[in-house]
Design a protein around this motif. Structure first.
Motif, PDB file in Angstrom:
ATOM      1  N   PRO A 100      -5.889 -39.296  32.785  1.00  0.00           N
ATOM      2  CA  PRO A 100      -6.794 -40.132  31.954  1.00  0.00           C
ATOM      3  C   PRO A 100      -6.747 -41.567  32.016  1.00  0.00           C
ATOM      4  CG  PRO A 100      -6.145 -38.306  30.851  1.00  0.00           C
ATOM      5  CD  PRO A 100      -5.211 -38.503  31.981  1.00  0.00           C
TER       6      PRO A 100
ATOM      7  N   PRO B 233     -12.808 -24.978  37.220  1.00  0.00           N
ATOM      8  CA  PRO B 233     -13.449 -25.385  38.343  1.00  0.00           C
ATOM      9  C   PRO B 233     -13.268 -26.822  39.020  1.00  0.00           C
ATOM     10  CG  PRO B 233     -15.074 -25.317  36.498  1.00  0.00           C
ATOM     11  CD  PRO B 233     -13.722 -24.843  35.967  1.00  0.00           C
ATOM     12  N   GLY B 234     -13.658 -26.809  40.138  1.00  0.00           N
ATOM     13  CA  GLY B 234     -13.439 -28.344  40.632  1.00  0.00           C
ATOM     14  C   GLY B 234     -12.060 -28.185  41.691  1.00  0.00           C
ATOM     15  N   THR B 235     -11.657 -29.382  42.061  1.00  0.00           N
ATOM     16  CA  THR B 235     -10.671 -29.676  42.850  1.00  0.00           C
ATOM     17  C   THR B 235      -9.613 -30.514  42.155  1.00  0.00           C
ATOM     18  OG1 THR B 235     -11.629 -31.528  43.912  1.00  0.00           O
ATOM     19  CG2 THR B 235     -11.983 -29.214  44.885  1.00  0.00           C
TER      20      THR B 235
ATOM     21  N   ALA C 173      -5.402 -32.965  31.548  1.00  0.00           N
ATOM     22  CA  ALA C 173      -6.162 -33.282  32.679  1.00  0.00           C
ATOM     23  C   ALA C 173      -5.046 -33.704  34.076  1.00  0.00           C
ATOM     24  CB  ALA C 173      -7.019 -34.647  32.569  1.00  0.00           C
TER      25      ALA C 173
ATOM     26  N   ARG D 123      -5.486 -35.820  37.533  1.00  0.00           N
ATOM     27  CA  ARG D 123      -6.499 -36.620  37.058  1.00  0.00           C
ATOM     28  C   ARG D 123      -6.119 -37.251  35.834  1.00  0.00           C
ATOM     29  NH1 ARG D 123     -11.008 -35.518  40.143  1.00  0.00           N
ATOM     30  NH2 ARG D 123     -11.166 -33.552  41.055  1.00  0.00           N
TER      31      ARG D 123
ATOM     32  N   GLN E 204      -4.449 -31.483  36.625  1.00  0.00           N
ATOM     33  CA  GLN E 204      -5.421 -31.348  37.943  1.00  0.00           C
ATOM     34  C   GLN E 204      -5.069 -32.790  38.811  1.00  0.00           C
ATOM     35  OE1 GLN E 204      -9.440 -30.886  36.421  1.00  0.00           O
ATOM     36  NE2 GLN E 204     -10.199 -30.554  38.360  1.00  0.00           N
TER      37      GLN E 204
END
Lengths: 1148, 445
Positions: free
Chosen positions: B93, B417-419, B86, B91, B89
């Motif tokens: 955790p 997918p996603g940003t 993660a 992000r 990205q």
């Protein structure tokens, strides 16, 4: 008329004949007879009246016996004596029992009196008959024959009672029924022909009881007069209510009605012959209220699911009950992690090693109120398995053969979806990533949506029909020494296969050797087992049993990601991945070998000793050894081109020693009061030795760890002991009130150094109101019982958790291999067992001659000193670890009930319905000072005070609105909360099972079904979430999807670890769990084949499912580890398949 | 009466047996051997001290490699091809995952190093560089924590060889703690020793992070050309986790990640040779492997003369008051000695002190901003895969006022997918129960 009788005295007879009195004394514990009659001629002419008292027969003063003073009008003229007795009984409204052989057949009597007492009438009628009158109970008399010894004195010498125990409805003889002289040491176990024989009884009144599992105990009073052989047949009535059955407790066998709790009892020997049972789990599933198999064994052959009883009790320790087989504790460990290579969803484990066909019964002790005497470790309940034993009689064979088909419905598997379109970046290229988000962002124009599931396509599916076979032979017989031998072989090929497409793709990789059977059937099981026992009587004071078993099994266990990729594949089949997610096709895990080999052995000596009528001793010494070997081998380039290969070999040897010694003493201090004192010691030692080695990057052509370039190895030795003693006092008042109090004292290895001894008390009461003196006798209500139990038990912490440790291992330093050490766990010297305190209360009622039975139980238990895994500061320990501290508290409370209705009961047809169910509530009361809520994460339930432990929490999505009106929910068109909200428990809170059984043609043909409902829980549909995260679920590509589902898809694409709120679903379901049709071959036909019995059963398991859950199956759960705490989600696991089984049973 | 006496005798007998049983329960019966448990008391000796040093070395080496991978993931050096990391990205955790900042391993290295130093001083004082090495490792852990994690952080003192009270330190205080450890190391090692040089580069790095330009340039002096320090890797017990993940097709070198990422692949820079391994394990994008990490035993450089030069070059930037083109000259000295090799019709710059051939001379971009960009690009390529890039990206924002959106990857996520998210640092895990610590208050760069 002036009658006077007294002990050891001669009395005037008032002109009505002479009498004799008996006085029994017991200076050495044995009864002897003594006469006080100096004039035998006179004394022997009339009958004596006497009754039993404290195990002795004493003469009575008939004037004190009210019903003997009943005034009758008698007019008998030259009437046969037997008819005269019957007439008198009828007029006096009393029962007079006698053996017609004892009544002189030619004797005729005459008696005419307008007012004569019953006693006087009997005296006249029985004058010179050598018959005495025993007062068996209020309103019941027995006539017994007197004899005269060699010197002319009246003497009561030894007599024999014998007979046959039968099934009251079928009249079939019942083997292994225990016929016991209550209050005495004598007992007999029936042979195959149902016969029993008890000798050495002196004259007197005795209560004989016959008990057999599954039948209502029968109690008969018999009056033995002399050295005759008395015949007493005992027909037993099958007992669906189980209340009158006998169960094994720590302190010996007990009738259920004596217990303050209600154990679960499963008559396995009858279940396995007529139900679709493939393993021990199937026997436990949905048969006992409050016992939950979480969930089923899933679709993996060889899997072993967790079992919980009355909810989840522990945050940090296993919630599994203890398993005992014939009193020997068994290894019930579960292997959830294949040495770092997690298996396909489910876990393999030891529970299903035990062969159902070898089992006679299973008794489930549900909680601390009942399990206190099992001590530390027993708080989660006990599953006590009793295997079949040698049965006296001629040598008998039992043969069974079972052939089955495993079917998994491919249409259960969900599709993946892909949005196709053209890119708007100027290239106008075709894209398979044209999700709704991309459309909304004007990155592409969508022109079509495809869907595909590799599970459903014939070329790509790894699902096939599996096979199953189960064959066995059992032999038993003997006389004083009885034996039982059983051998079984079982195989199952599972429902997995190497897909056709994968075979084509991997053929060049595996080369000329081709695919082995392992790869073609990647989840196959084969199992052999032998079990035997020998029981021999040691004189008349005891018996000794030698028991043993051996099992060998081998199970292929494919790894998880081989199937997971089918749930979130691209939504179309291409030539490279065949519809599987990139890099996750079945062959990658099916072609390498992963298997588990198990060897188990147990042996024990079990003895019973009853040297006197009031004392008995028990002893069990046994050992159970299991060796579990996990083997993994992936050759270089085998799983995929470029894969370096790997090898893992790990063995766990577990040895469990059990020593269980106990003694009981009985006394009857008052006529209506019986007391039983029991003491005992138990010693359980577990030794688990693990050695493992693994390596990656194997040298081509080599298949051992030594060939790898990245080798590692590990060894651990964990040994733990629980040693305890107990004392129990059980009191029964008039056979209708049973009170028990007990305490157990334990020491254990895992207790911290600052904690020495644990005390577990218990108390219980069982009040069988319907047997109380004041209960009005009537026919409709046959049994009413109130019961209650309270007790405490524990679960010990993991071994060595209280000790501070240093980690050590090989490291590379200063240019050479050396030993390196680092700080390990700090230990907790105050560690003590988790303590569970439980109260339960309930009632059992039987109506209309047991055609309606129901029971109800309320329980409430609290786990205090619950071990909370307190995360230790990494900054201080240097390891990401937690310390167990006794700071938590958890509550479980709920209800259990069962209703059994015998709707039709005729000679040829019967139809019954049994419903059982349970509702459990769970709440985390406190985490102590460590109060930080843990809301869980993706795939992991949370632990938050005030909610059930292991519940789901999420950041809910709200305010979903299509602000720009384009029909697509985009980022920004919904909000996601920043605080967690409770979603629901991750395991079922309620469970109900309905079992209708129809039997026609006098039991020749029977049809049964079982509907299993589980409800009030939430599943995380992670497979759907993963598909959406990758843009391959319907909501991610189809604008016709609901806005809510679109928002969930957008959220999880944005942050998978946070935004799984949209993938929690109601997991409730109802399954047609079992369906069975059994034909019992008539005995006359069976004899044609020189058999005594034969039957054939066609059955099915997991026939149909009704649920709102949208995944493949609500029981498609991925349960890791041996904790029954889940997590429960469906990450690449298989649904449980249907089993269609044809079984033949033959008795010879 | 007789019955009562009989009962009393029986109860007495049973009570006696019960008492015996109770005593038995608490006796030696429950003692078991624990062959695989080592007590802390077992290592309070010379052997134990040296074994704890070895343990600290191993923890440090593995922690350093993981730190290099994960800071590169959150930064722009590496890209996820497994679909599971993660941090790639941006992000991070909320709870610890395997692919996280190796806070535990580095902390283990730190407290075991300090404990080992304490025991070595007591039980095995020679060679003294062993003690210095331990203090140096502790200092480097402080630096890596300060560069990779949010602020403040808990830091345990080690007293008498055992972890003791925890202090809560801000990033600047953490860097000062590193300097204290370096001072302790210096007391046990002779000037010019390899460990002394390791300490010098570490001190310069801590001072650079602190914005103490003059201190940094002073500390970076005197590092011998060609110096490079790596903790030991044997590929088995201490291994290069970057290689293992790249070779498993789970991780790739990034290229222009999220728009702002550097062109680590397409630049075809001779300092960072790349091999294309094909498509990723899960994410169907190319996996680019850095050939410098060719095996599990490939070492991760902790400190080097190149880094010392880069530190000096940064301090010599005109905006920091550096004289003329000294900063550029320092950079170019690493790249080439100004001469050429001729191979057929091709000519290639001969290597400079950085010992990589084929690097042309750099020219001055002419602006402070351009110079900073160039300098940090040089740092990124010279120090690729050494766990320095995330700290540099944070410094670009913090010390050079670059907007986060111009430094970190952003926009559509290339791994699925996603940003990209908004995280710029990692968070420590396993500190929920730490007295006085309520988490990070500063999660910015």
């Amino acid at each position: 008329m002036n009658l006077h009788f007294g002990p050891c005295r001669r009395f005037a007879l008032g002109g009505m004949g002479a009498g004799i009195a008996f006085c029994f004394i017991a200076p050495t514990g044995r009864l002897v007879a003594q006469t006080t009659a100096p004039l035998m001629q006179l004394a022997d002419r009339g009958p004596a009246f006497y009754q039993a008292s404290g195990g002795r027969a004493v003469t009575v003063d008939v004037r004190a016996i009210t019903f003997l003073q009943a005034i009758l009008a008698v007019d008998l003229s030259d009437t046969p004596l037997a008819d005269a007795i019957d007439s008198i009984a009828s007029r006096a409204r009393v029962r007079i029992i006698y053996n017609s052989a004892d009544v002189p057949t030619g004797r005729r009597v005459t008696l005419s009196a307008s007012r004569i007492t019953l006693a006087a009438a009997l005296r006249v009628l029985l004058d010179d008959t050598a018959l005495d009158v025993h007062i068996a109970s209020e309103g019941t008399l027995s006539l017994t024959r007197r004899s005269v010894d060699s010197v002319g004195r009246t003497a009561h010498v030894v007599a024999v009672v014998q007979g046959v125990v039968t099934d009251a409805s079928t009249h079939a003889p019942l083997a292994q029924a225990v016929v016991r002289v209550e209050g005495k040491g004598q007992q007999s176990i029936t042979g195959q022909d149902g016969s029993y024989r008890i000798a050495g009884l002196t004259p007197g009144t005795y209560a004989l009881s016959a008990r057999r599992l599954g039948y209502t105990p029968l109690r008969r009073t018999i009056v033995l007069g002399s050295d005759s052989v008395y015949r007493l047949d005992l027909p037993l009535i099958a007992s669906p209510a189980m209340l009158d059955q006998v169960v094994t407790t720590v302190t010996g066998d007990r009738s259920v009605q004596e217990l303050g709790h209600m154990p679960g009892i499963i008559k396995v020997d009858s279940v396995v012959q007529t139900a679709p049972v493939t393993n021990l789990t199937d026997i436990i599933t949905a048969r006992v209220p409050g016992v939950q198999v979480n969930l089923s064994s899933g679709g993996l052959t060889g899997a072993s699911p967790p079992i919980t009883i009355r909810g989840e009790n522990s945050l940090s320790l296993s919630n599994e009950p203890l398993i005992y087989v014939d009193g020997i504790r068994q290894d019930n460990s579960t292997v959830g992690d294949f040495q770092g290579l997690s298996a396909i969803g489910e876990s393999s484990g030891r529970f299903n090693d035990i062969v159902p066909e070898d089992i006679e019964s299973i008794e489930i002790v549900k909680g601390p109120s009942a399990s206190a005497l099992y001590g530390t470790d027993a708080a989660n309940g006990i599953i006590a398995i009793r295997t079949k034993r040698g049965v006296a009689g001629a040598r008998r064979f039992s043969v069974f053969a079972e052939q089955g088909l495993l079917v998994l419905n491919k249409s259960e598997f969900p599709y993946s979806y892909t949005g196709w379109g053209r890119l708007l970046d100027g290239s106008n290229a075709t894209t398979d990533q044209c999700t709704l988000v991309a459309v909304a962002a004007r990155a592409c124009v969508q022109d079509s949506i495809t869907h595909f599931s590799p599970f459903r396509d014939p070329a790509t599916t790894p699902i096939t029909n599996g096979e199953r076979g189960d064959y066995g032979l059992q032999l038993s017989g003997g006389t004083d020494t009885r034996y039982f031998v059983s051998g079984t072989y079982q195989y199952e090929t599972g429902v997995l296969k190497l897909p056709t497409a994968d075979m084509r793709l991997y053929a060049p990789i595996v080369g000329a050797t081709g695919f082995g059977n392992d790869a073609l059937h990647p989840n196959a099981l084969s199992k052999y087992s032998v079990r035997d026992n020998v029981i021999t009587n040691v004189g008349s004071i005891g018996d000794v049993s030698l028991l043993g078993s051996y099992l060998s099994s081998d199970t292929r266990i494919p790894l998880s990601y081989g199937l997971a990729g089918g749930f979130w594949g691209p939504g179309y089949r291409d030539s490279v991945n065949d519809g599987w997610a990139y890099g996750a096709r079945p062959a990658e895990v099916f072609v390498p070998r992963h298997d588990e080999a198990v060897q188990r052995f147990d042996g024990s000596v079990n003895s019973n000793w009853h040297p006197t009528t009031w004392f008995s001793g028990r002893g069990i010494v046994g050992v159970e050894f299991s060796s579990n070997s996990l083997n993994a081998l992936g050759l270089p380039d085998e799983a995929a081109p470029g894969d370096p290969g790997y090898r893992v070999n790990a063995r766990t040897n577990t040895t469990m020693y059990t020593v269980d010694l106990g003694a009981s003493a009985e006394a009857t201090p008052l006529r209506f009061l019986k007391a039983r004192t029991s003491i005992g010691v138990q010693y359980n030692r577990t030794n688990e030795l693990y050695t493992g080695a693994g390596a990656n990057n194997l040298t081509a052509g080599c298949q051992t760890v030594a060939c790898g370039t990245f080798q590692n190895s590990a060894e651990s030795s964990v040994e733990s002991v629980v040693a305890g003693s107990y004392g129990e006092e059980a009191v029964s008042i008039g056979d209708w009130l049973f009170l028990t109090g007990a305490i157990r004292v334990d020491g254990a290895t895992a207790f911290g150094s600052e904690f020495a001894t644990a005390y577990y008390p218990k108390a219980s009461a069982s009040w069988v109101i319907s047997q109380a003196p004041f209960w009005p006798h009537q026919n409709f209500i046959s049994l009413v019982r109130l019961r209650s139990a309270w007790g405490e038990s524990g679960v010990q912490p993991p071994a060595a958790a209280g000790i501070a440790t240093i980690n050590a291992g090989p490291v590379y330093a200063d240019g050479a291999l050396t030993t390196g050490v680092t700080f390990g766990l700090p230990g907790n010297p105050a560690l003590k067992p988790e303590r569970q305190r439980e109260f339960e209360a309930g009632a059992d009622v039987s109506l209309a001659s047991s055609r309606i039975d129901f029971g109800f139980t309320y329980y409430s238990k609290r786990s205090s000193d619950a071990l909370v895994s307190v995360v230790l500061p990494v900054s201080q320990t240097g390891v990401s670890t937690a310390q167990l501290r006794n700071v938590g508290a958890i509550a479980n409370w709920g209800y259990e009930g069962n209703v059994s209705l015998q709707i039709i009961k005729s000679a040829s047809t019967s139809f019954s319905v049994n419903v059982n169910g349970s509702i459990n509530h769970n709440q985390l009361l406190t985490l102590g000072s460590y109060g930080a809520p843990n809301y869980g994460s993706y795939g992991t339930p949370g632990v938050v005070r005030g909610f059930p432990i292991f519940s789901w929490f999420s950041l809910p999505i709200s305010n979903v609105r299509d602000a720009n009106g384009n029909g697509i929910i985009e980022p920004g068109e919904f909000t996601q909360a920043t605080t967690y909200r409770y979603v629901g428990p991750s395991y079922p809170q309620s469970q109900f099972t309905t079992t209708p059984v129809l039997s026609v043609l006098k039991g020749t043909l029977s049809l049964s079904a079982s509907f299993d409902y589980r409800g009030a829980f939430v599943l995380e549909n992670q497979e759907l979430g993963e598909a959406c995260a990758l843009g391959h679920c319907l909501a991610a590509v189809d604008r016709r999807s609901s806005f809510a589902s679109q928002a969930s898809a957008v959220a999880i694409q944005g942050n998978q670890t946070l935004s799984y709120a949209g993938y929690f679903q109601d997991g409730s379901f109802t399954k047609l769990r079992e369906l069975a049709l059994t034909y019992r071959v008539p005995t006359s036909w069976a004899r044609v084949f020189k058999s005594r019995s034969a039957s054939v059963t066609l059955s099915a398991r997991n026939v149909a499912t009704w649920t709102r859950y949208t995944g493949a199956d609500p029981e498609e759960s991925s349960v890791l580890g041996n904790s029954s705490t889940g997590p429960f989600f469906d990450y690449g696991a298989l649904p449980p398949p249907q089993y269609w089984i044809l079984r033949f049973n033959l008795g010879m | 009466m007789q019955a009562a006496t009989h009962c009393a005798r029986r109860v007495k007998c049973l009570a006696m047996v019960s008492t015996v049983c109770g005593v038995v329960a608490c006796s030696e019966l429950t003692n078991v051997p624990t062959p695989d448990i080592i007590s802390p008391n077992d290592i309070t000796n010379a052997v134990g001290a040296n074994q704890q040093r070895a343990g600290a070395i191993a923890a440090f080496a593995n922690g350093l490699a993981m730190q290099a991978l994960m800071t590169g993931m959150l930064g722009d050096e590496f890209a996820d091809r497994s679909g599971t990391i993660a941090a790639d990205q941006r992000r991070v955790p909320l709870q610890q995952t395997y692919f996280d900042f190796p806070y535990d391993r580095l902390t283990s290295a730190r407290i075991n190093a300090l404990a080992a130093a304490s025991k070595l001083e007591l039980y095995s004082p020679t060679p003294s560089w062993h003690i210095a090495e331990m203090f140096a490792y502790a200092g480097y852990v402080d630096i890596m924590d300060a560069e990779g994690l949010c602020s403040p952080l808990p830091l345990a003192d080690v007293v008498n060889g055992s972890p003791s009270a925890v202090r809560i330190l801000s990033r600047s205080e953490l860097l000062k703690s590193a300097l204290v450890d370096f001072d302790s190391a210096t007391a046990h090692v002779a000037q010019g020793d390899s460990i002394a040089t390791l300490v010098s580069v570490g001190r310069a790095r801590a001072l650079l992070d602190s914005g103490d330009w003059s201190g940094a340039v002073g500390a970076s002096q005197g590092v011998p050309s060609g110096y490079a320090y790596t903790p030991p890797y044997d590929g088995v017990h201490q291994f290069n986790v970057i290689f293992s993940n790249v070779s498993a097709l789970d991780v790739s070198v990034s290229n222009l990640e999220g728009g702002n990422g550097l062109d680590f692949v397409s630049a075809q820079d001779p300092r960072l040779l790349i091999a294309n391994l094909g498509l990723g394990a899960i994410v169907p994008e190319s996996v680019y492997a850095p050939t410098k990490y060719s095996s599990l035993a490939s070492p991760v450089v902790l400190a080097s003369a190149i880094e010392a030069s880069l530190i000096r070059a940064e301090v010599l930037l005109p905006q920091h008051g550096g004289p003329g083109s000294a900063w550029l000259d320092t950079l170019n000295a690493l790249r080439t000695d100004g001469t050429f090799s001729v191979s057929g019709v091709d000519t290639t710059y001969n290597p400079g002190s950085g010992n990589v051939a084929g690097l042309r001379l750099l020219s001055d971009p002419g602006s402070d901003s351009g110079r900073v960009t160039l300098l940090f690009r040089e740092r990124a390529f010279w120090l690729f895969g050494y766990g320095e890039r995330l700290g540099d990206m944070r410094r670009l924002v913090r010390q050079y006022s670059r907007p986060i959106e111009s430094v970190y990857p952003h926009g559509p996520y290339e791994g699925g997918p996603g940003t990209y998210g908004s995280d710029v640092v990692f968070r420590p895990f396993g500190e929920q129960g730490t007295a006085g610590y309520s988490g990070c208050t500063n999660t910015g760069p």
